[in-house]
Design a protein around this motif. Sequence first.
Motif, PDB file in Angstrom:
ATOM      1  N   ASN A   4     -10.819  77.928  51.968  1.00  0.00           N
ATOM      2  CA  ASN A   4     -11.967  78.371  51.575  1.00  0.00           C
ATOM      3  C   ASN A   4     -12.946  77.601  52.676  1.00  0.00           C
ATOM      4  O   ASN A   4     -14.040  78.670  53.067  1.00  0.00           O
ATOM      5  N   PHE A   5     -12.775  76.652  53.021  1.00  0.00           N
ATOM      6  CA  PHE A   5     -13.633  76.014  54.039  1.00  0.00           C
ATOM      7  C   PHE A   5     -13.219  76.156  55.299  1.00  0.00           C
ATOM      8  O   PHE A   5     -13.578  75.745  56.291  1.00  0.00           O
ATOM      9  N   GLY A   6     -12.205  76.852  55.506  1.00  0.00           N
ATOM     10  CA  GLY A   6     -11.452  77.154  57.048  1.00  0.00           C
ATOM     11  C   GLY A   6     -11.201  75.911  57.668  1.00  0.00           C
ATOM     12  O   GLY A   6     -10.989  75.787  58.831  1.00  0.00           O
ATOM     13  N   ALA A   7     -10.661  74.963  56.659  1.00  0.00           N
ATOM     14  CA  ALA A   7      -9.999  73.555  57.190  1.00  0.00           C
ATOM     15  C   ALA A   7      -8.548  73.210  56.810  1.00  0.00           C
ATOM     16  O   ALA A   7      -8.240  72.354  56.968  1.00  0.00           O
ATOM     17  N   VAL A   8      -7.740  74.529  56.792  1.00  0.00           N
ATOM     18  CA  VAL A   8      -6.808  74.258  56.376  1.00  0.00           C
ATOM     19  C   VAL A   8      -5.619  73.554  57.738  1.00  0.00           C
ATOM     20  O   VAL A   8      -4.664  72.894  57.219  1.00  0.00           O
ATOM     21  N   ALA A   9      -6.424  73.537  58.731  1.00  0.00           N
ATOM     22  CA  ALA A   9      -5.615  72.757  59.941  1.00  0.00           C
ATOM     23  C   ALA A   9      -5.620  71.135  59.603  1.00  0.00           C
ATOM     24  O   ALA A   9      -4.871  70.416  60.306  1.00  0.00           O
ATOM     25  N   TRP A  10      -6.583  70.809  58.690  1.00  0.00           N
ATOM     26  CA  TRP A  10      -6.615  69.470  58.436  1.00  0.00           C
ATOM     27  C   TRP A  10      -5.639  69.016  57.227  1.00  0.00           C
ATOM     28  O   TRP A  10      -5.610  67.869  57.078  1.00  0.00           O
ATOM     29  N   MET A  11      -4.879  70.125  57.011  1.00  0.00           N
ATOM     30  CA  MET A  11      -4.046  69.734  55.671  1.00  0.00           C
ATOM     31  C   MET A  11      -2.897  68.409  56.029  1.00  0.00           C
ATOM     32  O   MET A  11      -2.866  67.561  55.410  1.00  0.00           O
ATOM     33  N   PRO A  12      -2.203  68.396  57.394  1.00  0.00           N
ATOM     34  CA  PRO A  12      -1.381  67.426  57.365  1.00  0.00           C
ATOM     35  C   PRO A  12      -2.016  65.986  57.312  1.00  0.00           C
ATOM     36  O   PRO A  12      -1.645  65.117  56.781  1.00  0.00           O
ATOM     37  N   SER A  13      -3.199  66.130  57.962  1.00  0.00           N
ATOM     38  CA  SER A  13      -3.767  64.773  58.185  1.00  0.00           C
ATOM     39  C   SER A  13      -4.284  64.307  56.818  1.00  0.00           C
ATOM     40  O   SER A  13      -4.152  63.190  56.416  1.00  0.00           O
ATOM     41  N   MET A  14      -4.892  65.159  56.162  1.00  0.00           N
ATOM     42  CA  MET A  14      -5.372  64.882  54.739  1.00  0.00           C
ATOM     43  C   MET A  14      -4.368  64.426  53.528  1.00  0.00           C
ATOM     44  O   MET A  14      -4.371  63.495  52.937  1.00  0.00           O
ATOM     45  N   ILE A  15      -3.272  65.232  53.742  1.00  0.00           N
ATOM     46  CA  ILE A  15      -2.247  64.959  52.839  1.00  0.00           C
ATOM     47  C   ILE A  15      -1.736  63.552  53.204  1.00  0.00           C
ATOM     48  O   ILE A  15      -1.241  62.783  52.527  1.00  0.00           O
ATOM     49  N   SER A  16      -1.237  63.368  54.408  1.00  0.00           N
ATOM     50  CA  SER A  16      -0.637  62.175  54.782  1.00  0.00           C
ATOM     51  C   SER A  16      -1.456  60.822  54.689  1.00  0.00           C
ATOM     52  O   SER A  16      -0.696  59.858  53.962  1.00  0.00           O
ATOM     53  N   ILE A  17      -2.685  61.024  54.970  1.00  0.00           N
ATOM     54  CA  ILE A  17      -3.564  59.768  54.660  1.00  0.00           C
ATOM     55  C   ILE A  17      -3.528  59.603  53.072  1.00  0.00           C
ATOM     56  O   ILE A  17      -3.422  58.280  52.721  1.00  0.00           O
ATOM     57  N   VAL A  77       4.714  68.583  47.243  1.00  0.00           N
ATOM     58  CA  VAL A  77       4.879  69.885  46.922  1.00  0.00           C
ATOM     59  C   VAL A  77       3.422  70.407  46.104  1.00  0.00           C
ATOM     60  O   VAL A  77       2.759  71.360  46.344  1.00  0.00           O
ATOM     61  N   VAL A  78       3.207  69.579  44.914  1.00  0.00           N
ATOM     62  CA  VAL A  78       2.048  70.051  44.163  1.00  0.00           C
ATOM     63  C   VAL A  78       0.817  69.795  44.768  1.00  0.00           C
ATOM     64  O   VAL A  78       0.026  70.444  44.747  1.00  0.00           O
ATOM     65  N   PHE A  79       0.581  68.468  45.379  1.00  0.00           N
ATOM     66  CA  PHE A  79      -0.355  68.248  45.990  1.00  0.00           C
ATOM     67  C   PHE A  79      -0.720  69.244  47.094  1.00  0.00           C
ATOM     68  O   PHE A  79      -2.025  69.613  47.424  1.00  0.00           O
ATOM     69  N   THR A  80       0.052  69.491  48.024  1.00  0.00           N
ATOM     70  CA  THR A  80      -0.099  70.587  48.920  1.00  0.00           C
ATOM     71  C   THR A  80      -0.805  72.015  48.307  1.00  0.00           C
ATOM     72  O   THR A  80      -1.653  72.581  48.665  1.00  0.00           O
ATOM     73  N   LEU A  81      -0.055  72.285  47.098  1.00  0.00           N
ATOM     74  CA  LEU A  81      -0.222  73.450  46.448  1.00  0.00           C
ATOM     75  C   LEU A  81      -1.463  73.442  46.008  1.00  0.00           C
ATOM     76  O   LEU A  81      -2.305  74.596  45.978  1.00  0.00           O
ATOM     77  N   GLU A 100       3.879  73.891  53.632  1.00  0.00           N
ATOM     78  CA  GLU A 100       2.977  74.499  54.654  1.00  0.00           C
ATOM     79  C   GLU A 100       3.855  75.375  55.632  1.00  0.00           C
ATOM     80  O   GLU A 100       3.436  76.216  56.181  1.00  0.00           O
ATOM     81  N   ASN A 101       5.230  75.051  55.669  1.00  0.00           N
ATOM     82  CA  ASN A 101       5.987  76.032  56.447  1.00  0.00           C
ATOM     83  C   ASN A 101       6.168  77.291  55.642  1.00  0.00           C
ATOM     84  O   ASN A 101       6.298  78.313  56.473  1.00  0.00           O
ATOM     85  N   MET A 102       6.325  77.361  54.423  1.00  0.00           N
ATOM     86  CA  MET A 102       6.340  78.572  53.771  1.00  0.00           C
ATOM     87  C   MET A 102       5.179  79.276  53.481  1.00  0.00           C
ATOM     88  O   MET A 102       5.198  80.567  53.553  1.00  0.00           O
ATOM     89  N   LYS A 103       4.026  78.769  53.228  1.00  0.00           N
ATOM     90  CA  LYS A 103       2.847  79.270  53.396  1.00  0.00           C
ATOM     91  C   LYS A 103       2.153  79.473  54.539  1.00  0.00           C
ATOM     92  O   LYS A 103       1.330  80.531  54.530  1.00  0.00           O
ATOM     93  N   GLY A 104       1.934  78.654  55.318  1.00  0.00           N
ATOM     94  CA  GLY A 104       1.097  78.878  56.577  1.00  0.00           C
ATOM     95  C   GLY A 104       2.081  78.641  57.721  1.00  0.00           C
ATOM     96  O   GLY A 104       1.485  78.758  58.938  1.00  0.00           O
ATOM     97  N   SER A 105       3.261  79.082  57.655  1.00  0.00           N
ATOM     98  CA  SER A 105       4.024  79.194  59.051  1.00  0.00           C
ATOM     99  C   SER A 105       3.994  77.961  60.029  1.00  0.00           C
ATOM    100  O   SER A 105       4.025  78.169  61.094  1.00  0.00           O
ATOM    101  N   VAL A 106       3.606  76.794  59.305  1.00  0.00           N
ATOM    102  CA  VAL A 106       3.635  75.596  60.279  1.00  0.00           C
ATOM    103  C   VAL A 106       4.922  75.028  60.321  1.00  0.00           C
ATOM    104  O   VAL A 106       5.867  74.838  59.599  1.00  0.00           O
TER     105      VAL A 106
END
Lengths: 254, 258
Positions: B78-91, B66-70, B172-178
């Motif tokens: 800011n960089f328009g790269a929020v779609a990379w969130m799952p990949s970045m967090i998981s790795i 939770v904290v890492f994602t927040l 991600e589900n709450m903030k980005g509706s993923v």
Amino acid sequence: MSITNKIENLKSDKAVLLVKDLYKGFGENKVLNGFNLTLFEGENLVLMGKSGSGKSVMIKCLVGLMHPDRGSVELLGQDIAQLSLSEMNNLRTNIGFLFQGSALYDSMTVRENLEFPLRRHTKKLTEEETDTLVMEALENVGLTHTVDWMPEELSGGMQRRIALARALILKPKIIFYDEPTTGLDPITAKEIILLILKIQEKFKTSSLIITHDVDCARVISNRMLLLLDGINYAEGTFKELSISEDPKIKAFFK
Amino acid sequence: MGDLFSLKQNIASFFMEIGEMSFFSLRFFKELFTKPFEFKELLNQCYSMGNKSLLLVGVTGLILGVVFTLQTRPTLLNFGAVAWMPSMISISIVREIGPVIIALICAGRIGSSIGAEIGSMRVTEQIDAMEVSGTNPFKYLVVTRILAATLMLPILVIFGDFIALIGSAIVENMKGSVSFVFYFNQVFQALTFSDVFPATIKTFFFGFAIGLVGCFKGYTSKKGTAGVGKASNSAVVYTSMLLFIIDFIAVFVTDIFT
């Protein structure tokens, strides 16, 4: 309550423990300086010495918990220095040891404490057989009702008695007692002394008792040995030693 | 002059302790392959270390995710790269943060408890009593605990990583509706064998270090109850330091092979 010496002379000429010329030191502090001891079959030998005179070090050398710097220990006819770990462990099944602080396994119940040596050193026993042996051992010390208690629920005297039951469960030939009455009130101490006598009578074990409790020595001993400056200073029956005119011996009986 | 002497003594005792610990671990490998095998006690220890640490590891993992994602989300936005969130967090979690944080938590929970338990058994002569009764205490107490820690830590880390990813997915589900399905689909697309395998292998070494240091400190503890406290405390401190050293070596080795 007065305790009278009820021990018959059970001593035979067969030595079950022979200690020759034992030396042990810790750096500059030389604790044992050529100590000798013979324990005969069926006898109660009391070893007395001042605090810090090396009694506990000596008893730990006898069971292989410490290694002497020099000298030999022959236990039930075997030189313990020549034994492998597994041979030593086999030999240890013939030995009972009552620790000064009881040393019950505090994460186990009384039953598990007693089962521990049984499960390791007896051929597969059924649950019923194990239970019978555990209850028999507890009956010997009069504490069958504590079978499912934890060590922390027992009083000091009870802990000592359970530890004695654990030491007896494999029916050892020799029992070492490290200050069996230390830290107990006089009444409980007398109970422990009587219990030791009862066990001696019932199982005909040979016992080496380390103590500085004169009452305990008077009642239990067939023979006594005084340890002073790392050597056996004097040897004899309680009566012989207690009337000695030697001031160093007298000091033990004051 | 006095300070120099004290420094020399400290350095000497540090290397002596490392030497003693090396002999201790060699003895572990020797006793590991000799009979009798203490399976029952090993299972007891696996249960005690594994099952009883699940809640702590689960809560830590959830908060971590939770904290890492927040914390990361605004920067990626800011960089328009929020779609990379799952990949970045998981790795990040699977390769590095998950194993290290959970190993540190386990060093506190398991390492200190081993140190304190064996240490108190040492000072109350329970280990001597075991030895006199013809049982090898090293085999019964040390081998089983080190082995259990080595086997349990990878499982706890995998569990913790999974909970951390769930925590991240919740944010991600709450903030980005993923949706959860989409999030985990992205996660499994991003993770490769070379991410998971080295990370899992190093957790065995983490577990071994936690068990080894806890047992060593407890088994060699002295000086009464104060010694028990010291054993428990230094088990955590030494293990934490060792975990970072192992992690550094593991990352270095992985880097060479990839």
